[in-house]
Design an enzyme around this catalytic site. Structure first.
Site, PDB file in Angstrom:
ATOM      1  N   GLU A   1     -13.696  -3.134   5.212  1.00 29.78           N
ATOM      2  CA  GLU A   1     -13.626  -4.591   5.097  1.00 29.78           C
ATOM      3  C   GLU A   1     -14.978  -5.217   4.756  1.00 29.78           C
ATOM      4  OE1 GLU A   1     -11.602  -6.158   8.552  1.00 29.78           O
ATOM      5  OE2 GLU A   1      -9.671  -5.432   7.826  1.00 29.78           O
TER       6      GLU A   1
ATOM      7  N   VAL B   1      -5.289   3.001   9.469  1.00 27.66           N
ATOM      8  CA  VAL B   1      -5.004   4.383   9.110  1.00 27.66           C
ATOM      9  C   VAL B   1      -6.258   4.911   8.424  1.00 27.66           C
ATOM     10  CG1 VAL B   1      -3.586   5.927   7.700  1.00 27.66           C
ATOM     11  CG2 VAL B   1      -2.522   3.986   8.876  1.00 27.66           C
TER      12      VAL B   1
ATOM     13  N   GLY C   1      -1.205   6.544   2.715  1.00 27.41           N
ATOM     14  CA  GLY C   1      -0.164   6.932   1.781  1.00 27.41           C
ATOM     15  C   GLY C   1       0.778   8.007   2.292  1.00 27.41           C
TER      16      GLY C   1
ATOM     17  N   GLY D   1       2.684   7.525   5.176  1.00 32.70           N
ATOM     18  CA  GLY D   1       3.701   6.934   6.036  1.00 32.70           C
ATOM     19  C   GLY D   1       3.242   6.595   7.440  1.00 32.70           C
TER      20      GLY D   1
ATOM     21  N   GLY E   1       1.185   4.207   8.420  1.00 31.35           N
ATOM     22  CA  GLY E   1       1.221   2.758   8.629  1.00 31.35           C
ATOM     23  C   GLY E   1       2.616   2.280   8.983  1.00 31.35           C
TER      24      GLY E   1
ATOM     25  N   GLU F   1      -4.781  -6.414  -1.304  1.00 31.96           N
ATOM     26  CA  GLU F   1      -3.441  -6.465  -1.892  1.00 31.96           C
ATOM     27  C   GLU F   1      -2.538  -5.302  -1.481  1.00 31.96           C
ATOM     28  OE1 GLU F   1      -1.822  -8.887  -3.410  1.00 31.96           O
ATOM     29  OE2 GLU F   1      -3.575 -10.190  -3.312  1.00 31.96           O
ATOM     30  N   PRO F   2      -3.053  -4.068  -1.350  1.00 33.39           N
ATOM     31  CA  PRO F   2      -2.148  -3.000  -0.895  1.00 33.39           C
ATOM     32  C   PRO F   2      -1.548  -3.290   0.485  1.00 33.39           C
ATOM     33  CG  PRO F   2      -4.134  -2.045  -1.833  1.00 33.39           C
ATOM     34  CD  PRO F   2      -4.374  -3.531  -1.739  1.00 33.39           C
TER      35      PRO F   2
ATOM     36  N   TYR G   1       3.019  -5.151   3.894  1.00 30.03           N
ATOM     37  CA  TYR G   1       3.610  -6.040   4.892  1.00 30.03           C
ATOM     38  C   TYR G   1       4.782  -6.834   4.313  1.00 30.03           C
ATOM     39  CZ  TYR G   1      -0.521  -4.999   7.721  1.00 30.03           C
ATOM     40  OH  TYR G   1      -1.498  -4.361   8.445  1.00 30.03           O
TER      41      TYR G   1
END
Length: 158
Positions: A26, A86, A92, A94, A96, A124-125, A130
């Site tokens: 972040e 994660v 990628g 699963g 999350g 954006e991902p 969500y």
């Protein structure tokens, strides 16, 4: 890959590693102030301040979801998801989804009226993830905070 489980005090060193990894992602690598001792005392003391779920891959914690109760003047009991993390190496796969499923099931078991969290507008991902899960991303709200310095400045202006 196992199903998520409640974190233990022994998981907190890895949890702190993942928190620091998120801070780097972040673009806030120096922002983490919480210590291992804080996590251990605040999560596992007489009055725990949060609940943490972790998920392991090959015996190593690779993801976490940290939540705590809140109260809404409009809704009543709500749950706040502080972070769903994660590890970069395990994205990628699963994890999350498994963690978010666990948080939603936990919230349902607590009979909360809402589960809320924040997401950075450039992530954006995460936003797509969500939204695919049915979450409403409210782009017309801004997050407001007072950090420790802000609290002191506020009180010094009285």
């Amino acid at each position: 890959m196992n199903q998520p489980r409640l974190a233990t005090i022994e998981d907190m060193p890895r949890v702190l590693e993942l928190i620091n990894e998120l801070a780097i992602f972040e673009k806030e690598p120096d922002a983490v102030e919480v210590s291992l001792k804080d996590l251990q005392e605040d999560g596992f003391g007489e009055q725990p301040k949060f609940t943490c779920f972790v998920v392991e891959v090959d015996g190593k914690v690779e993801g976490l979801a940290l939540v705590y109760p809140r109260y809404s003047t409009w809704k009543g009991k709500v749950l706040h998801l502080e972070d769903l993390i994660v590890s970069e190496a395990s994205r990628g796969k699963g994890l999350g989804t498994l963690l978010l499923d666990t948080v939603v099931e936990y919230g349902k078991s607590m009979d909360v009226k809402r589960i809320g969290w924040e997401v950075l507008d450039w992530n954006e991902p995460a936003i797509e993830f969500y939204e695919k899960k049915g979450a409403r991303v409210m782009r017309d709200w801004d997050v407001v905070q007072l950090d420790q310095k802000g609290i002191d400045n506020y009180l010094n202006q009285k």
